[in-house]
Design an enzyme around this catalytic site. Structure first.
Site, short mmCIF file in Angstrom:
data_model
loop_
_atom_site.label_atom_id
_atom_site.label_comp_id
_atom_site.label_asym_id
_atom_site.label_seq_id
_atom_site.Cartn_x
_atom_site.Cartn_y
_atom_site.Cartn_z
N SER A 44 39.64 28.18 41.02
CA SER A 44 39.58 29.64 40.99
C SER A 44 38.38 30.21 41.70
O SER A 44 38.41 31.37 42.15
CB SER A 44 39.58 30.11 39.53
OG SER A 44 38.55 29.48 38.79
N HIS A 250 33.66 34.53 36.46
CA HIS A 250 34.03 34.24 37.84
C HIS A 250 33.33 35.24 38.76
O HIS A 250 33.00 36.35 38.34
CB HIS A 250 35.54 34.34 38.04
CG HIS A 250 36.29 33.17 37.50
ND1 HIS A 250 36.61 33.06 36.16
CD2 HIS A 250 36.78 32.06 38.10
CE1 HIS A 250 37.27 31.92 35.98
NE2 HIS A 250 37.38 31.29 37.14
#
Length: 268
Positions: A44, A250
């Site tokens: 990711s 993230h």
């Protein structure tokens, strides 16, 4: 961005994120004309989860047009661009689902991988929802895995990349430290927990860098690029706990363009 010691409601969101961190890769190719044939592999952090602007065709892999591979390809006109990085990918997913576009004509490969093998989602869930001692224990267990098991898994991936793309320049990207210690966060995880999580990222990066070097690959150290932009810095390039919850922890779009992209560009 500030963390809070989460309520049961937010806790449910975080646990949901763990379930969401899975997926397989499907190629997204564009044909251009100038630079090397480029294949972007990984998890990711390479697909761009957290940056928004996802390609609907990528489904749960959540490939973003603001991820560093797409940004680099847009500005360098590679001969071809295949983007197979996928949210939740482990080393086994790269081996089984992402290597199809590689070939003798591939000139450039990027990859970030290993965080999910080490249990990134489980560690953050434990640290957010459980005690300080449980958090530190989870990080220490992951460090044991990173030292003893992950190197062999990385070797398998790197060997497969080299076998399929013998002429490619391969750039392995690391992971940022999550937290600025003694930063602006006044609630949330303790300094002990934040320091433990950072130390886990440091070990993951050092092990990954060693395996990359032993295969003749370049390593991109993004931890340095993110210094001053960690969670609790006041100018974070990383999401804290957020909605959609799978974007938690993230890089934001600024983290991809200001952190990952310059490091990859320099190494590429």
């Amino acid at each position: 961005m500030k963390l809070s010691r989460l309520t049961a409601t937010v806790g449910a969101f975080v646990v949901g994120a763990v379930l969401a961190l899975t997926g397989a890769g499907a190629a997204h190719a564009t044909e251009n004309s100038a630079g090397p044939a480029y294949v972007a592999l990984g998890d990711s952090y390479s697909s761009g989860v957290g940056a928004g602007s996802y390609d609907s065709a990528s489904g749960s892999c959540k490939r973003s047009t603001k991820a560093y591979p797409a940004l680099w390809a847009a500005s360098h006109a590679p001969a071809s661009f295949n983007f197979t990085a996928c949210s939740g990918a482990k080393t086994s997913d790269v081996l089984n689902n992402q290597l199809g576009p590689l070939g003798s004509g591939t000139g450039l490969v990027s990859i970030s991988i290993g965080g999910n093998d080490a249990g990134f989602a489980d560690i953050m869930t434990t640290c957010v929802l459980q005690s300080e001692s449980a958090c530190v224990s989870a990080v220490n267990s992951a460090k044991t895995f990173v030292q003893n098991t992950l190197p062999g898994r990385l070797d398998q991936v790197y060997d497969a990349i080299r076998a399929k793309a013998p002429s490619a320049h391969v750039v392995v990207l690391g992971y940022p430290r999550f937290y600025k210690l003694s930063g602006t966060c006044v609630v949330g995880l303790s300094e002990t927990e934040r320091a433990a999580i950072n130390s886990g990222a440091d070990l993951l990066n050092s092990v990954t860098a060693k395996r990359a070097a032993d295969h003749g690959f370049s390593f991109g150290d993004v931890a340095t690029a993110f210094t001053g932009h960690e969670i609790c810095s006041g100018s974070a390039w990383l999401n804290s706990v957020t909605l959609p919850v799978d974007e938690s922890y993230h890089p934001t779009a600024a983290g991809q363009s200001g952190g990952y992209l310059p490091v990859f560009s320099a190494a590429a």
